[in-house]
Design a protein around this motif. Structure first.
Motif, PDB file in Angstrom:
ATOM      1  N   GLU A 193       0.736  -1.122   0.017  1.00 15.62           N
ATOM      2  CA  GLU A 193      -0.076   0.025   0.049  1.00 15.62           C
ATOM      3  C   GLU A 193       0.638   1.157  -0.139  1.00 15.62           C
ATOM      4  N   TYR A 199      -0.038  -1.545   7.161  1.00 15.24           N
ATOM      5  CA  TYR A 199      -0.445  -2.796   7.343  1.00 15.24           C
ATOM      6  C   TYR A 199       0.861  -3.733   7.414  1.00 15.24           C
ATOM      7  N   LYS A 259     -17.269 -10.877   7.148  1.00 17.22           N
ATOM      8  CA  LYS A 259     -16.029 -10.434   8.104  1.00 17.22           C
ATOM      9  C   LYS A 259     -16.250  -8.966   8.255  1.00 17.22           C
ATOM     10  N   LYS A 273     -14.457  -5.774   9.933  1.00 14.44           N
ATOM     11  CA  LYS A 273     -13.551  -4.907  10.536  1.00 14.44           C
ATOM     12  C   LYS A 273     -13.888  -4.516  12.039  1.00 14.44           C
ATOM     13  N   GLU A 327      -9.789 -12.354  14.108  1.00 14.24           N
ATOM     14  CA  GLU A 327      -8.258 -12.202  13.129  1.00 14.24           C
ATOM     15  C   GLU A 327      -7.565 -10.794  14.033  1.00 14.24           C
ATOM     16  N   ASP A 336      -3.079 -13.066  10.875  1.00 11.29           N
ATOM     17  CA  ASP A 336      -2.876 -12.428   9.299  1.00 11.29           C
ATOM     18  C   ASP A 336      -1.466 -11.940   9.554  1.00 11.29           C
ATOM     19  N   GLU A 337      -1.305 -10.562   9.916  1.00  9.40           N
ATOM     20  CA  GLU A 337       0.055  -9.752   9.899  1.00  9.40           C
ATOM     21  C   GLU A 337       1.156 -10.653  10.546  1.00  9.40           C
ATOM     22  N   ASN A 379      -4.801 -17.104   8.026  1.00  6.72           N
ATOM     23  CA  ASN A 379      -5.230 -16.449   7.100  1.00  6.72           C
ATOM     24  C   ASN A 379      -3.823 -16.365   6.066  1.00  6.72           C
ATOM     25  N   MET A 413      -6.102  -8.376  -0.349  1.00  2.00           N
ATOM     26  CA  MET A 413      -5.402  -6.966  -0.117  1.00  2.00           C
ATOM     27  C   MET A 413      -6.118  -6.025  -1.166  1.00  2.00           C
ATOM     28  N   LEU A 414      -7.547  -6.233  -1.569  1.00  2.00           N
ATOM     29  CA  LEU A 414      -8.018  -5.295  -2.508  1.00  2.00           C
ATOM     30  C   LEU A 414      -7.331  -5.556  -3.829  1.00  2.00           C
ATOM     31  N   GLU A 415      -6.877  -6.862  -4.251  1.00  2.00           N
ATOM     32  CA  GLU A 415      -6.272  -7.163  -5.553  1.00  2.00           C
ATOM     33  C   GLU A 415      -7.029  -6.653  -6.476  1.00  2.00           C
ATOM     34  N   ASP A 457     -11.072 -14.367   1.766  1.00  2.00           N
ATOM     35  CA  ASP A 457     -11.591 -12.821   1.183  1.00  2.00           C
ATOM     36  C   ASP A 457     -11.156 -12.384  -0.301  1.00  2.00           C
ATOM     37  N   SER A 483     -13.574 -11.415  -3.067  1.00  2.00           N
ATOM     38  CA  SER A 483     -14.821 -11.098  -3.478  1.00  2.00           C
ATOM     39  C   SER A 483     -14.899 -10.823  -4.996  1.00  2.00           C
ATOM     40  N   TYR A 495     -15.285  -4.257  -5.426  1.00  2.00           N
ATOM     41  CA  TYR A 495     -14.154  -3.207  -5.276  1.00  2.00           C
ATOM     42  C   TYR A 495     -14.176  -2.324  -6.372  1.00  2.00           C
TER      43      TYR A 495
HETATM   44  O1  OSB Z   1      -6.364  -7.411   7.053  1.00  2.00           O
HETATM   45  O2  OSB Z   1      -7.351  -8.695   6.017  1.00  2.00           O
HETATM   46  C1  OSB Z   1      -6.896  -7.703   5.982  1.00  2.00           C
HETATM   47  C2  OSB Z   1      -7.520  -5.157   3.139  1.00  2.00           C
HETATM   48  C3  OSB Z   1      -6.076  -4.527   2.872  1.00  2.00           C
HETATM   49  C4  OSB Z   1      -5.201  -4.668   4.086  1.00  2.00           C
HETATM   50  C5  OSB Z   1      -5.564  -5.648   4.921  1.00  2.00           C
HETATM   51  C6  OSB Z   1      -6.723  -6.543   4.889  1.00  2.00           C
HETATM   52  C7  OSB Z   1      -7.386  -6.281   4.025  1.00  2.00           C
HETATM   53  C8  OSB Z   1      -8.957  -6.790   3.808  1.00  2.00           C
HETATM   54  C9  OSB Z   1      -9.702  -6.863   2.574  1.00  2.00           C
HETATM   55  O3  OSB Z   1      -9.506  -7.286   4.821  1.00  2.00           O
HETATM   56  C10 OSB Z   1     -10.079  -8.060   2.121  1.00  2.00           C
HETATM   57  C11 OSB Z   1     -10.186  -8.005   0.635  1.00  2.00           C
HETATM   58  O4  OSB Z   1      -9.414  -8.115  -0.358  1.00  2.00           O
HETATM   59  O5  OSB Z   1     -11.457  -8.370  -0.020  1.00  2.00           O
END
Ligand code: OSB
Ligand code: MG
Length: 369
Positions: free
Chosen positions: A50, A55, A160, A162, A213, A238-239, A260, A291-293, A315, A317, A322
């Protein structure tokens, strides 16, 4: 396969709606799109770093820098294949998102030349995968309920939410009460809590979540293990997980019972598969994060999510959640699932006019050591 060079583009894709997490709000997705050009053809990759290192420590300009200055030169002159690309970058530390983008493009190129799909190469066993949707933090509960309703009506297999301090128990309770016990519901804190919040977070046990998560800092496995011992809800990381070694360590320490997996975060699809294998050996379910790919990463993530251990909805979608117009053909939801691409490599390519329209900068990096 020999590398001739890499076309590196920076793109900016407007999001359909702003996406707010505990880390901040995004209203457009900036990313790097790589086209590797080799003696056997071309391949595409995406870097999911990003703009800012929030993140993870990586950020887009830094990723471009390390690709240009170190990763492309390290591949020059070599005979590239899935095994040699990782090996050639092994002496360079860190930068998993940049590394993943380069590996992805080389893999795509190599697989296309061999008429093999990424999912077949990785060991995918399903033609389609169940998917969920990640719902950002909203201004009001009404706005949240309206958004969740829309996604459930569309057929998503999991929701999910946030969360962050001040936006946790109430939204979860509202969604559970409104939509009932049958909805698969999870929460993602993106590290927003500290160990002192364990007692508060344990109250989430009342809502039948499929997982919680990453509540704490990436490096704090101890806090996650303490929390996991205290709650009934499974803890998912995740992280914290950037490699198969991390995954083994976290599982052994009781810090998570679900993982994840995001290819960008862990340095590529091949390390993602190794994490899948480690988790499977310990009986730990995994799911594919996002990651909003763009459509490139979406295609790759679908290929990965077809592996047998990916037993929870990812995740991943539909495109329309998006972007109004992605750089590839759109991906659509079909009864809570998405089809895994079967054409060679990633199975999709950018549409030239769409890619041009969102490109904000472009350079050619010749492969010279
Ligand atoms: O923590 O999963 C995450 C998007 C950007 C950075 C971190 C996260 C996310 C999402 C989006 O949760 C998941 C998606 O791509 O739909
Ligand atoms: Mg997450």
């Amino acid at each position: 396969m020999k590398l001739e060079g890499v076309e590196l583009r920076r793109i900016a894709l407007p999001l359909v709606t702003p996406f707010r997490t505990s880390l901040g709000t995004q209203s457009e997705r900036t990313a790097l799109v790589l086209k590797v050009v080799g003696d056997e053809g071309e391949g595409w990759g995406e870097c999911v770093a990003e703009d800012e290192p929030t993140y993870s420590p990586e950020y887009l300009t830094g990723a471009a820098e390390v690709i240009r200055g170190f990763f492309v030169p390290a591949l020059a002159g070599l005979d590239l294949n899935p095994a040699s690309v990782g090996h050639a970058l092994r002496h360079l530390r860190g930068h998993p998102m940049a590394r993943s983008a380069v590996e992805m493009a080389v893999l795509d190129c190599w697989l296309r030349a061999r008429r093999t799909s990424l999912t077949d190469h990785l060991g995918g066993v399903r033609p389609s995968v169940r998917v969920g949707v990640s719902v950002g933090i909203m201004e009001t509960l009404d706005a949240l309920l309206e958004t969740v309703d829309k996604h459930l009506t569309a057929g998503y297999a999991r929701i999910k939410l946030k969360i962050e301090p001040g936006w946790d128990l109430e939204p979860v309770r509202a969604v559970r009460e409104t939509f009932g016990a049958d909805v698969m519901l999870t929460v993602d804190a993106n590290t927003a809590y500290s160990p002192g919040d364990i007692r508060h977070l344990a109250r989430l046990d009342a809502y039948g979540l499929a997982l919680i998560e990453q509540p704490f800092e990436p490096g704090d496995l101890h806090a996650h293990a303490t929390f996991a011992a205290r709650v009934d809800t499974p803890v998912c990381l995740d992280e914290s997980i950037t490699s198969a070694a991390d995954a083994a360590d976290a599982i052994r320490r009781g810090a998570c019972s679900i993982i994840n997996i995001k290819p960008g975060r862990v340095g590529g699809y091949l390390e993602a598969r190794r994490i899948h294998d480690v988790a499977a050996a310990h009986g730990v379910p995994v799911w594919c994060g996002g990651m909003l790919e763009t459509g490139l990463g979406r295609a790759g993530n679908l290929a990965l999510a077809a592996l047998p251990g990916f037993t929870l909805p990812g995740d991943i979608s539909a495109t329309e959640r998006y972007y109004h117009r992605d750089i590839t053909r759109p991906f659509v939801l079909d009864d809570g699932t998405m089809a895994v691409p079967t054409d060679p490599g990633l199975g999709v390519v950018p549409e030239e006019d769409a890619l041009e329209a969102v490109t904000t900068g472009s350079e050619w990096i010749p492969a010279v050591p």
